[in-house]
Motif scaffolding. Structure first.
Motif, PDB file in Angstrom:
ATOM      1  N   LEU A   1       4.700   2.513   7.797  1.00  0.00           N
ATOM      2  CA  LEU A   1       4.366   2.702   9.202  1.00  0.00           C
ATOM      3  C   LEU A   1       3.327   3.812   9.336  1.00  0.00           C
ATOM      4  O   LEU A   1       2.354   3.689  10.056  1.00  0.00           O
ATOM      5  CB  LEU A   1       5.623   3.077   9.975  1.00  0.00           C
ATOM      6  N   GLN A   2       3.555   4.898   8.639  1.00  0.00           N
ATOM      7  CA  GLN A   2       2.649   6.033   8.718  1.00  0.00           C
ATOM      8  C   GLN A   2       2.885   6.908   7.510  1.00  0.00           C
ATOM      9  O   GLN A   2       3.869   6.733   6.799  1.00  0.00           O
ATOM     10  CB  GLN A   2       2.854   6.822  10.000  1.00  0.00           C
ATOM     11  N   THR A   3       1.983   7.862   7.290  1.00  0.00           N
ATOM     12  CA  THR A   3       2.183   8.782   6.178  1.00  0.00           C
ATOM     13  C   THR A   3       2.723  10.095   6.726  1.00  0.00           C
ATOM     14  O   THR A   3       2.567  10.393   7.910  1.00  0.00           O
ATOM     15  CB  THR A   3       0.857   9.051   5.445  1.00  0.00           C
TER      16      THR A   3
ATOM     17  N   LEU B   1       0.855  -1.196   0.000  1.00  0.00           N
ATOM     18  CA  LEU B   1       0.000   0.000   0.000  1.00  0.00           C
ATOM     19  C   LEU B   1       0.883   1.234   0.000  1.00  0.00           C
ATOM     20  O   LEU B   1       1.687   1.432   0.922  1.00  0.00           O
ATOM     21  CB  LEU B   1      -0.885   0.018   1.246  1.00  0.00           C
ATOM     22  N   ILE B   2       0.763   2.044  -1.045  1.00  0.00           N
ATOM     23  CA  ILE B   2       1.612   3.232  -1.118  1.00  0.00           C
ATOM     24  C   ILE B   2       0.748   4.459  -1.376  1.00  0.00           C
ATOM     25  O   ILE B   2      -0.246   4.392  -2.082  1.00  0.00           O
ATOM     26  CB  ILE B   2       2.727   3.078  -2.190  1.00  0.00           C
ATOM     27  N   LYS B   3       1.153   5.556  -0.793  1.00  0.00           N
ATOM     28  CA  LYS B   3       0.372   6.778  -0.931  1.00  0.00           C
ATOM     29  C   LYS B   3       1.245   7.893  -1.488  1.00  0.00           C
ATOM     30  O   LYS B   3       2.425   7.985  -1.135  1.00  0.00           O
ATOM     31  CB  LYS B   3      -0.178   7.191   0.437  1.00  0.00           C
TER      32      LYS B   3
ATOM     33  N   ASP C   1       1.640  12.981   5.658  1.00  0.00           N
ATOM     34  CA  ASP C   1       0.552  13.967   5.734  1.00  0.00           C
ATOM     35  C   ASP C   1      -0.525  13.560   6.744  1.00  0.00           C
ATOM     36  O   ASP C   1      -0.972  14.361   7.547  1.00  0.00           O
ATOM     37  CB  ASP C   1      -0.033  14.278   4.350  1.00  0.00           C
ATOM     38  N   GLY C   2      -0.915  12.286   6.745  1.00  0.00           N
ATOM     39  CA  GLY C   2      -1.917  11.836   7.716  1.00  0.00           C
ATOM     40  C   GLY C   2      -1.269  11.561   9.067  1.00  0.00           C
ATOM     41  O   GLY C   2      -1.762  11.946  10.113  1.00  0.00           O
ATOM     42  N   ASP C   3      -0.128  10.869   9.016  1.00  0.00           N
ATOM     43  CA  ASP C   3       0.682  10.658  10.203  1.00  0.00           C
ATOM     44  C   ASP C   3      -0.092   9.973  11.328  1.00  0.00           C
ATOM     45  O   ASP C   3       0.003  10.364  12.479  1.00  0.00           O
ATOM     46  CB  ASP C   3       1.227  12.026  10.670  1.00  0.00           C
ATOM     47  N   THR C   4      -0.868   8.954  11.014  1.00  0.00           N
ATOM     48  CA  THR C   4      -1.640   8.315  12.076  1.00  0.00           C
ATOM     49  C   THR C   4      -1.199   6.884  12.358  1.00  0.00           C
ATOM     50  O   THR C   4      -1.451   6.376  13.440  1.00  0.00           O
ATOM     51  CB  THR C   4      -3.140   8.246  11.714  1.00  0.00           C
TER      52      THR C   4
HETATM   53  N1  LIG Z   1      -4.457   6.723   0.228  1.00  0.00           N
HETATM   54  C1  LIG Z   1      -3.680   5.664   0.488  1.00  0.00           C
HETATM   55  N2  LIG Z   1      -3.318   4.827  -0.509  1.00  0.00           N
HETATM   56  C2  LIG Z   1      -2.540   3.748  -0.271  1.00  0.00           C
HETATM   57  N3  LIG Z   1      -2.067   3.433   0.931  1.00  0.00           N
HETATM   58  C3  LIG Z   1      -2.386   4.232   1.970  1.00  0.00           C
HETATM   59  C4  LIG Z   1      -3.210   5.383   1.813  1.00  0.00           C
HETATM   60  N4  LIG Z   1      -3.341   5.977   3.019  1.00  0.00           N
HETATM   61  C5  LIG Z   1      -2.623   5.235   3.895  1.00  0.00           C
HETATM   62  N5  LIG Z   1      -2.047   4.172   3.270  1.00  0.00           N
HETATM   63  C6  LIG Z   1      -1.176   3.139   3.854  1.00  0.00           C
HETATM   64  O1  LIG Z   1      -1.316   3.149   5.271  1.00  0.00           O
HETATM   65  C7  LIG Z   1      -0.092   3.542   5.891  1.00  0.00           C
HETATM   66  C8  LIG Z   1      -0.385   4.362   7.133  1.00  0.00           C
HETATM   67  O2  LIG Z   1      -1.006   5.580   6.788  1.00  0.00           O
HETATM   68  P1  LIG Z   1      -1.574   6.609   7.868  1.00  0.00           P
HETATM   69  O3  LIG Z   1      -2.542   5.837   8.723  1.00  0.00           O
HETATM   70  O4  LIG Z   1      -2.219   7.679   7.067  1.00  0.00           O
HETATM   71  O5  LIG Z   1      -0.405   7.113   8.684  1.00  0.00           O
HETATM   72  C9  LIG Z   1       0.678   4.254   4.804  1.00  0.00           C
HETATM   73  O6  LIG Z   1       2.070   4.219   5.046  1.00  0.00           O
HETATM   74  C10 LIG Z   1       0.278   3.464   3.565  1.00  0.00           C
HETATM   75  O7  LIG Z   1       0.992   2.245   3.471  1.00  0.00           O
END
Ligand SMILES: Nc1ncnc2c1ncn2[C@@H]1O[C@H](COP(=O)(O)O)[C@@H](O)[C@H]1O
Ligand SMILES: Cc1cc2nc3c(=O)[nH]c(=O)nc-3n(C[C@H](O)[C@H](O)[C@H](O)COP(=O)(O)OP(=O)(O)OC[C@H]3O[C@@H](n4cnc5c(N)ncnc54)[C@H](O)[C@@H]3O)c2cc1C
Lengths: 289, 374
Positions: free
Chosen positions: A128-130, A11-13, A132-135
Motif C-alpha cells: 500500500l505504501q512504504t 514490488l518490494i522495497k 519511509d516514502g509513505d506516499t
Molecule cells: N524502491 C522500490 N522498489 C520496489 N518497490 C517499490 C519501491 N518504492 C516503492 N515501491 C512499491 O510501491 C509501494 C508504494 O510505495 P510508496 O509510494 O513509496 O509509498 C511500495 O509498497 C512498494 O510495493
C-alpha cells in the motif's frame, strides 16, 4: 482452477527499521548507514498476496526491488518465503528519485522482464505504501505508465479465470470490484499477514549462499542500461519534486506521561488523578458494584 | 547581504551571479476535486475549497472545482457557495460510483482542454484521492505530494548544481507540507519545474469557509467520452456499513478497544468501563472490527469516524496513523498497552504499560468507588 502460466510480480522495497532504535536520530531522521534494514512491512502483505495467487491459481512469482546493493537481502527473504526469483535494479543514477522517477525505473524493469519472459505480467502486487516514502503513489503511477487496470487498498481478492475480484477499503465501508487482467494491485495491511518461511525456500537460500554462480540464476542485479532506461528520467534529474526545508513537529512524541513497572492499582490511581474523570462520571444511574 | 558586507569581500572573489528567475505562475487555475460518498459531498472537498481559495487569491488566479458523478442535483451550486469560481460537472451514469479509469479519463480530458494546464491540482488524501491523483500525475508526468497538512505559495531558490538548467529562483510555487519520518518531522515539498503542481491533502486539517449563497460562479458541464477499456472494471457491490444508532461523534467519552482485546468478549469489558461514565460510547480499531468482534459503526479512524471527545481511552490499540487521524484531537487520551514501544504512547497524554485485562478491571473498580463516594 489453475492457470500455470500466470506471470506474477511483486514490488518490494528495503526500508530502514525504525522499530529498532539503531540509526534513528533524536530528531526522528534516519542515519541510513547505521540503521537496521528490513522489508517494508506493507510489502509483506503484497508478497503474501503474490504467493497466495501462485499457490491457488498457478504461476511464478518474481520479486522486484529498486535500491542499493543490500536490497538483495529482501529478495532472498522473498525466496525463503516461496518466491521463484528476484530482480534488483541498482544504479547510482537512481539516487534521490521521487515517486515519478521511481515509477519510471520500476516500469522499465517490468517491461524488460515482460520481454525476457516473453509473457507480459498478469498481476503486479505492490504494498500500500512504504514506511519511509509513505506516499502510496508508486503503485498507481506504474499502473498508469504500463496502461493497466489498478485496484488499490485491496484487502481480499480471488480470481475467476482471468477476472480479478477484489474487495477494496473505502471510507464508510468497502466495495467489491471485478476487473480483467492484467492489473496492478496495492495490498492493504488488512490482508492476510505473510506466512512463515518455507523449509524449501530456506534451504534454497542456504544453498544459494554457498554457490554464488547458482545464486545469479535466481537473483539478478541489473542497472538502468540493462533495462534500457533513460537516466535523465530517473534519479534526481527525473524527479519533478524536491524536499525543501524540514522542521520538527513539536508536540509529537513528547508529552505522554507513561507509567510503567509499578503496581497496577498505583498506575491506575495516578492516571485517574491526573485526568478530569470526575466531570464525566456516571452519577445518574446506580452502577452495580 | 548589506553593502558594507559586500565591500568587505576580497576583490578576487567574484560576486555570486544572479540566479535566473522563473515564474511558475502563468495564470493556470487552482483546481480542486470534490469527492462524493454515497452521492453526498465528502467534507474534504469543502476543506480543499477553503485552502484552494487562499492559494488562488495569493496567485490571482481562478479557483475551479471538479465534481464527477451522476444525478448531482444541487451539489455544483453548493461548491460555488463554498468558494469555487468555476464548477466543472461531469454527470454520467457510468460515473455514478468512483472507478479509477473513467474518473481519470474525465480529469485528464478536462485538464488537457484548458488553455494553460492548471497551476495547482488538489485532491483529498482519501482512498479515492490516493487512487486517482497518482494516476493523473503520472499521465502528466508531474509531481505529486501526498498527505499534505499545510499549504502556501512562495518563492523557491534552487541552487543544487547537479542539474544546471534547473538552477534559479522560482516564483509562485506551491509549498506542500507533509509529515515525514513517522510524523516526527514536517517537510516542505516543492515541484516548481512543471505544472500542475499536485498534492493530496489530509482530511480534517483545513476548515471550510462559511457558505455564501450570493457568490457568483460559473457551472460548466464537461463532456464525458469513455472507451470500453475505461469501463472494463465493474463494481459488484458497495457495502456502506453505517448505522445511526451509535453516535460516536457526540460522545464525551470514548472507550476504544483494539486487537489487543484478543476476542469479542473483551468488548464486554469496554462496555463496563463505558458504563462508569456519562455519555460514553464504545469505539474500536479497524483490526478489531475486521476480526468481527464489533460492528463497523464503532470504528474510529481514517475509514471510520473522526471523534473529538473530552476523554478517549484506548485499550490494546497500537496507534497506527489511520487510527490516530480519527482520534488525536480528543482533549485527553489515555492509552493502555502492554508494549512500551507502541506508537500510541507517542501522542497519548497518559499511558499505562500493562495488560489491559489487569488494568481495565482495576480502573473500573476505582471509578466505581469514586462514583459511590460522590
Ligand atoms: N524502491 C522500490 N522498489 C520496489 N518497490 C517499490 C519501491 N518504492 C516503492 N515501491 C512499491 O510501491 C509501494 C508504494 O510505495 P510508496 O509510494 O513509496 O509509498 C511500495 O509498497 C512498494 O510495493
Ligand atoms: C486504508 C486504510 C484505512 C484504515 N482505516 C483505519 C481506521 O479507520 N481505523 C483504524 O483503527 N485502523 C484503520 N486502518 C488499520 C490500521 O492501519 C491498523 O492496522 C489498525 O488500527 C491496528 O489496530 P489495533 O491497534 O487494534 O491492532 P494492532 O496494531 O495489532 O495493535 C494491538 C495492540 O494491542 C497491544 N496488546 C496486545 N495484547 C494486549 C493486552 N493484553 N493488554 C494491553 N495491550 C495489549 C499490542 O501491544 C498492540 O500494540 C486502516 C488501514 C488502511 C490501510
Amino acid at each position: 482452477m489453475t492457470n500455470a502460466n500466470f506471470n506474477i510480480y511483486v514490488l518490494i522495497k528495503q526500508v530502514p527499521d525504525t522499530g529498532s532504535k539503531a540509526g534513528v536520530n533524536p530528531d526522528g531522521t534516519i542515519d541510513r548507514a547505521r540503521a537496521k534494514r528490513m522489508m517494508n512491512p506493507f510489502d509483506k502483505f503484497a508478497l503474501q498476496a503474490a504467493l497466495h495467487t501462485k499457490k491457488e491459481y498457478g504461476g511464478t512469482v518474481t520479486a522486484i526491488s529498486m535500491g542499493p546493493p543490500p536490497a538483495k537481502e529482501i529478495l532472498l527473504e522473498a525466496i525463503e518465503h516461496g518466491a521463484d526469483a528476484g530482480v534488483l535494479l541498482s544504479d547510482r543514477r537512481l539516487a534521490a528519485s521521487d515517486t515519478l522517477a521511481t515509477s519510471y525505473a520500476l516500469t522499465k524493469v517490468i517491461e524488460y522482464l515482460n520481454t525476457e519472459k516473453n509473457h507480459p505480467a498478469d498481476l503486479i502486487f505492490a504494498g500500500l505504501q512504504t514506511t519511509d516514502g509513505d506516499t502510496a503513489q508508486v503503485g498507481p503511477e506504474i499502473a498508469e505508465r504500463l496502461g493497466v487496470m489498478q485496484v488499490t487498498y485491496c484487502e481480499d481478492f480471488s480470481l475467476e479465470g482471468t477476472t480479478l475480484v477484489a474487495r477494496r477499503i473505502v471510507e464508510g465501508g468497502h466495495t467489491v470490484v471485478a476487473t480483467p487482467l492484467p492489473a496492478l494491485v496495492t495490498v492493504a495491511n488488512a490482508y492476510t499477514p505473510l506466512a512463515y518461511k518455507s523449509l524449501r525456500g530456506a534451504k534454497k537460500v542456504q544453498y544459494l549462499a554457498r554457490t554464488p554462480e547458482v545464486e545469479a540464476e535466481y537473483i539478478s542485479v541489473i542497472d538502468l542500461d540493462v533495462v534500457n532506461a533513460d537516466p535523465m528520467l530517473a534519479g534526481l534529474k527525473g524527479s519533478p519534486t524536491i524536499v525543501g526545508k524540514t522542521w520538527k513537529i513539536g508536540e509529537v512524541g513528547g508529552s505522554c506521561v507513561v507509567r510503567q513497572g509499578q503496581s497496577v492499582a498505583n498506575m491506575v490511581t495516578d492516571v485517574l488523578d491526573a485526568t478530569p474523570v470526575d466531570e464525566f462520571l456516571n452519577k445518574k444511574e446506580a452502577v452495580p458494584v | 547581504m548589506t553593502d558594507a558586507e559586500a565591500t568587505k569581500k576580497p576583490a578576487e572573489q567574484p560576486a555570486e551571479p544572479e540566479l535566473p528567475l522563473f515564474e511558475t505562475n502563468v495564470g493556470g487555475q487552482v483546481m480542486i476535486v470534490a469527492e462524493l460518498t454515497d452521492g453526498q459531498l465528502a467534507p474534504v472537498g469543502l476543506e480543499l475549497l477553503s485552502m484552494g481559495r487562499e492559494l488562488a487569491d495569493k496567485l490571482g488566479n481562478p479557483l475551479s472545482c471538479v465534481v464527477i458523478g451522476h444525478n448531482l442535483g444541487d451539489v455544483p451550486n453548493t461548491l460555488g457557495h463554498y468558494g469555487a469560481d468555476i464548477v466543472y460537472v461531469a454527470d454520467h451514469a457510468e460515473l455514478a460510483q468512483y472507478r479509477t479509469m473513467p474518473y481519470k479519463r474525465v480529469m485528464c480530458d478536462l485538464m488537457e482542454s484548458l488553455e494553460h494546464p492548471p497551476h495547482i491540482v488538489l485532491m483529498g488524501s482519501t482512498t479515492t484521492g490516493r487512487d486517482l491523483a497518482p494516476r493523473v500525475a503520472a499521465h502528466f508526468l508531474t509531481g505529486l505530494t501526498a498527505d499534505v497538512i499545510e499549504m502556501d505559495i512562495g518563492p523557491y531558490e534552487h541552487t543544487n548544481k547537479a542539474d544546471p538548467e534547473k538552477v534559479g529562483l522560482y516564483e509562485g510555487c506551491l509549498y506542500a507540507v507533509r509529515p515525514s519520518f513517522g510524523e516526527s518531522l514536517k517537510a516542505r515539498i516543492l515541484g516548481p519545474w512543471k505544472n500542475p503542481q499536485m498534492a493530496t491533502a489530509r482530511p480534517g486539517v483545513f476548515v471550510p469557509l462559511q457558505p455564501d449563497t450570493n457568490r457568483s460562479f460559473e457551472v460548466k458541464a464537461i463532456p464525458v467520452n469513455l472507451t470500453a477499456e475505461d469501463t472494463a472494471l465493474t463494481i459488484r457491490d458497495v457495502v456502506v456499513e453505517l448505522n445511526k444508532n451509535v453516535d460516536l461523534t457526540a460522545a464525551d467519552v470514548v472507550i476504544a478497544g483494539g486487537y489487543g482485546l484478543a476476542d469479542a468478549e473483551g468488548f464486554k469489558l469496554m462496555e463496563e468501563l463505558a458504563s462508569c461514565f456519562d455519555n460514553a460510547v464504545v469505539g474500536a480499531s479497524r483490526k478489531a472490527v475486521d476480526a468481527g468482534w464489533i460492528p463497523y459503526v464503532h470504528q474510529v479512524g481514517q475509514t471510520g469516524k473522526t471523534v473529538r471527545p473530552k476523554l478517549y481511552i484506548a485499550c490494546g490499540i497500537s496507534g497506527a496513523i489511520q487510527h490516530r487521524v480519527g482520534m488525536s484531537k480528543a482533549d485527553t487520551i489515555i492509552a493502555i498497552n502492554k508494549d512500551p514501544d507502541a506508537p500510541i504512547f507517542g501522542f497519548a497524554d497518559h499511558g499505562i504499560v500493562g495488560d489491559l485485562y489487569q488494568v481495565v478491571p482495576e480502573m473500573i473498580a476505582q471509578l466505581k468507588r469514586q462514583i459511590t463516594a460522590a
